[in-house]
Design a protein around this motif. Structure first.
Motif, PDB file in Angstrom:
ATOM      1  N   UNK A 142      -1.567 -27.759   9.347  1.00 29.52           N
ATOM      2  CA  UNK A 142      -1.969 -29.227   9.089  1.00 29.52           C
ATOM      3  C   UNK A 142      -1.138 -29.950   8.343  1.00 29.52           C
ATOM      4  N   UNK A 143      -0.740 -29.260   7.253  1.00 30.44           N
ATOM      5  CA  UNK A 143       0.264 -29.889   6.280  1.00 30.44           C
ATOM      6  C   UNK A 143       1.621 -30.293   6.857  1.00 30.44           C
ATOM      7  N   UNK A 144       2.029 -29.443   7.940  1.00 29.08           N
ATOM      8  CA  UNK A 144       3.100 -29.628   8.511  1.00 29.08           C
ATOM      9  C   UNK A 144       2.927 -30.703   9.486  1.00 29.08           C
ATOM     10  N   UNK A 156       0.135 -31.477   0.243  1.00 27.50           N
ATOM     11  CA  UNK A 156       0.153 -30.383  -0.571  1.00 27.50           C
ATOM     12  C   UNK A 156      -0.613 -29.297   0.229  1.00 27.50           C
ATOM     13  N   UNK A 157      -0.157 -27.917  -0.203  1.00 24.20           N
ATOM     14  CA  UNK A 157      -0.550 -26.736   0.409  1.00 24.20           C
ATOM     15  C   UNK A 157      -1.234 -26.046  -0.627  1.00 24.20           C
ATOM     16  N   UNK A 158      -2.663 -25.839  -0.201  1.00 20.10           N
ATOM     17  CA  UNK A 158      -3.705 -25.030  -1.188  1.00 20.10           C
ATOM     18  C   UNK A 158      -3.467 -23.396  -0.901  1.00 20.10           C
ATOM     19  N   UNK A 159      -3.586 -22.660  -1.845  1.00 27.43           N
ATOM     20  CA  UNK A 159      -3.361 -21.176  -1.481  1.00 27.43           C
ATOM     21  C   UNK A 159      -4.070 -20.539  -2.683  1.00 27.43           C
ATOM     22  N   UNK A 160      -4.296 -19.068  -2.565  1.00 34.03           N
ATOM     23  CA  UNK A 160      -4.833 -18.367  -3.363  1.00 34.03           C
ATOM     24  C   UNK A 160      -3.703 -18.009  -4.599  1.00 34.03           C
ATOM     25  N   UNK A 161      -2.537 -17.507  -4.100  1.00 30.84           N
ATOM     26  CA  UNK A 161      -1.378 -17.080  -4.771  1.00 30.84           C
ATOM     27  C   UNK A 161      -0.251 -17.465  -4.349  1.00 30.84           C
ATOM     28  N   UNK A 162       0.648 -18.237  -5.324  1.00 29.91           N
ATOM     29  CA  UNK A 162       1.953 -18.860  -4.663  1.00 29.91           C
ATOM     30  C   UNK A 162       2.762 -17.447  -4.325  1.00 29.91           C
ATOM     31  N   UNK A 163       2.723 -16.596  -5.251  1.00 32.69           N
ATOM     32  CA  UNK A 163       3.695 -15.503  -4.656  1.00 32.69           C
ATOM     33  C   UNK A 163       3.378 -14.602  -3.334  1.00 32.69           C
ATOM     34  N   UNK A 164       2.194 -14.812  -2.980  1.00 33.69           N
ATOM     35  CA  UNK A 164       1.656 -14.364  -1.639  1.00 33.69           C
ATOM     36  C   UNK A 164       1.927 -15.128  -0.441  1.00 33.69           C
ATOM     37  N   UNK A 166       3.846 -16.723   2.747  1.00 28.98           N
ATOM     38  CA  UNK A 166       4.883 -16.505   3.513  1.00 28.98           C
ATOM     39  C   UNK A 166       5.908 -17.861   3.234  1.00 28.98           C
ATOM     40  N   UNK A 167       7.113 -17.371   3.382  1.00 32.31           N
ATOM     41  CA  UNK A 167       8.244 -18.182   3.061  1.00 32.31           C
ATOM     42  C   UNK A 167       8.343 -19.217   4.176  1.00 32.31           C
ATOM     43  N   UNK A 168       7.805 -18.761   5.570  1.00 32.95           N
ATOM     44  CA  UNK A 168       7.780 -19.717   6.748  1.00 32.95           C
ATOM     45  C   UNK A 168       6.866 -20.667   6.699  1.00 32.95           C
ATOM     46  N   UNK A 169       5.636 -20.385   5.881  1.00 38.62           N
ATOM     47  CA  UNK A 169       4.504 -21.406   5.629  1.00 38.62           C
ATOM     48  C   UNK A 169       5.327 -22.601   4.919  1.00 38.62           C
ATOM     49  N   UNK A 170       5.951 -22.276   3.786  1.00 38.76           N
ATOM     50  CA  UNK A 170       6.343 -23.207   2.973  1.00 38.76           C
ATOM     51  C   UNK A 170       7.745 -23.990   3.730  1.00 38.76           C
ATOM     52  N   UNK A 172       7.690 -24.660   6.707  1.00 37.20           N
ATOM     53  CA  UNK A 172       7.135 -25.299   7.986  1.00 37.20           C
ATOM     54  C   UNK A 172       6.741 -26.674   7.470  1.00 37.20           C
ATOM     55  N   UNK A 173       5.903 -26.600   6.276  1.00 36.04           N
ATOM     56  CA  UNK A 173       5.540 -27.793   5.812  1.00 36.04           C
ATOM     57  C   UNK A 173       6.069 -28.706   4.505  1.00 36.04           C
ATOM     58  N   UNK A 174       6.704 -27.745   4.070  1.00 27.43           N
ATOM     59  CA  UNK A 174       7.715 -28.534   2.919  1.00 27.43           C
ATOM     60  C   UNK A 174       6.792 -29.465   1.932  1.00 27.43           C
ATOM     61  N   UNK A 175       5.974 -28.990   1.137  1.00 29.37           N
ATOM     62  CA  UNK A 175       4.574 -29.479   0.286  1.00 29.37           C
ATOM     63  C   UNK A 175       5.337 -30.092  -0.600  1.00 29.37           C
ATOM     64  N   UNK A 176       4.928 -31.411  -1.026  1.00 35.57           N
ATOM     65  CA  UNK A 176       5.312 -32.032  -2.265  1.00 35.57           C
ATOM     66  C   UNK A 176       4.685 -31.509  -3.646  1.00 35.57           C
ATOM     67  N   UNK A 177       3.474 -30.801  -3.265  1.00 34.20           N
ATOM     68  CA  UNK A 177       2.931 -29.973  -4.437  1.00 34.20           C
ATOM     69  C   UNK A 177       2.141 -28.813  -4.003  1.00 34.20           C
TER      70      UNK A 177
END
Length: 241
Positions: A142-144, A156-164, A166-170, A172-177
């Protein structure tokens, strides 16, 4: 980058007290705007295409009625009231008219199994809004969509933990926050703003100082030792923004 994402505390589902002012209500949004806080809110689409502000997939917790929100129409929800108050389920258009750019809006697009995509309708509605806002979601797809179709929208992308994540998700959507759970917050080394949810006391606020750029809060007033009544007693999903 939008400075407000770092500078203005964000009221989780508005400035609600769990008794007289329910979450995601016009009264909660008015209270937050009057205090100068940014507003986080949840949106979904009804069966007739109208976009409403409501957190849960089911109507039961907030209204006492059975069924899925996405199966209902505007006419069917118009008589429902939130948490036994006089507050109705608001349309997003009503919230935009109420806030009218006074404070920023952080709009979480809910994506449940019963929810059909409504990004086009949302983008059309927000395109005419004259005020600061950002959209966010747990769904990287959706963010993508907003990255490619409305790159001018802050996303922005919502998540439980930044470190978990997937790089692919980041990629694909290149969030601003990012918006991350307070219980899973890593040390902040991100080049983009990191918001933490949901902070429920001044002590938690202090504990997250230096770890996140801003807070999404409820149950207290940031900068004050005087707590506001929380809606936790009515909330069965405290970990979901």
């Amino acid at each position: 980058m939008k400075n407000w994402l770092r500078q203005i505390p964000i009221a989780h589902r508005g400035l609600h007290d769990g008794r007289h002012i329910p979450e995601n209500s016009i009264a909660a949004f008015r209270a937050a705007a009057d205090r100068g806080f940014a507003i986080e809110l949840d949106i979904q689409q009804l069966a007739d295409g109208n976009i409403v502000v409501f957190h849960d997939e089911c109507l039961a917790r907030a209204t006492g009625n059975a069924g899925l929100l996405s199966d209902a129409t505007k006419e069917q929800v118009s008589d429902l009231r939130l948490f036994e108050t006089d507050e109705p389920i608001p349309l997003l258009s009503q919230v935009l008219e109420l806030v009218a750019g006074k404070v920023p809006l952080l709009i979480e697009v809910k994506r449940y199994r019963s929810t059909k995509p409504f990004e086009n309708e949302l983008a059309h509605l927000l395109a005419g809004y004259n005020g600061p806002f950002a959209v966010m979601s747990f769904s990287a797809n959706l963010v993508s969509w907003f990255r490619h179709q409305r790159p001018d929208f802050c996303r922005g992308l919502v998540c439980e933990c930044l470190q978990e994540l997937p790089e692919e998700a980041l990629r694909s959507c290149k969030p601003h926050f990012m918006a991350c759970s307070s219980s899973r917050l890593p040390l902040s080394d991100s080049s983009i703003p990191v918001l933490v949810w949901t902070v429920r006391s001044e002590a938690e606020h202090r504990a997250h100082s230096g770890l996140a750029d801003n807070i999404i809060f409820e149950g207290f007033i940031p900068g004050s030792e005087h707590s506001q009544c929380s809606a936790d007693e009515n909330n069965d999903e405290p970990r979901n923004p």
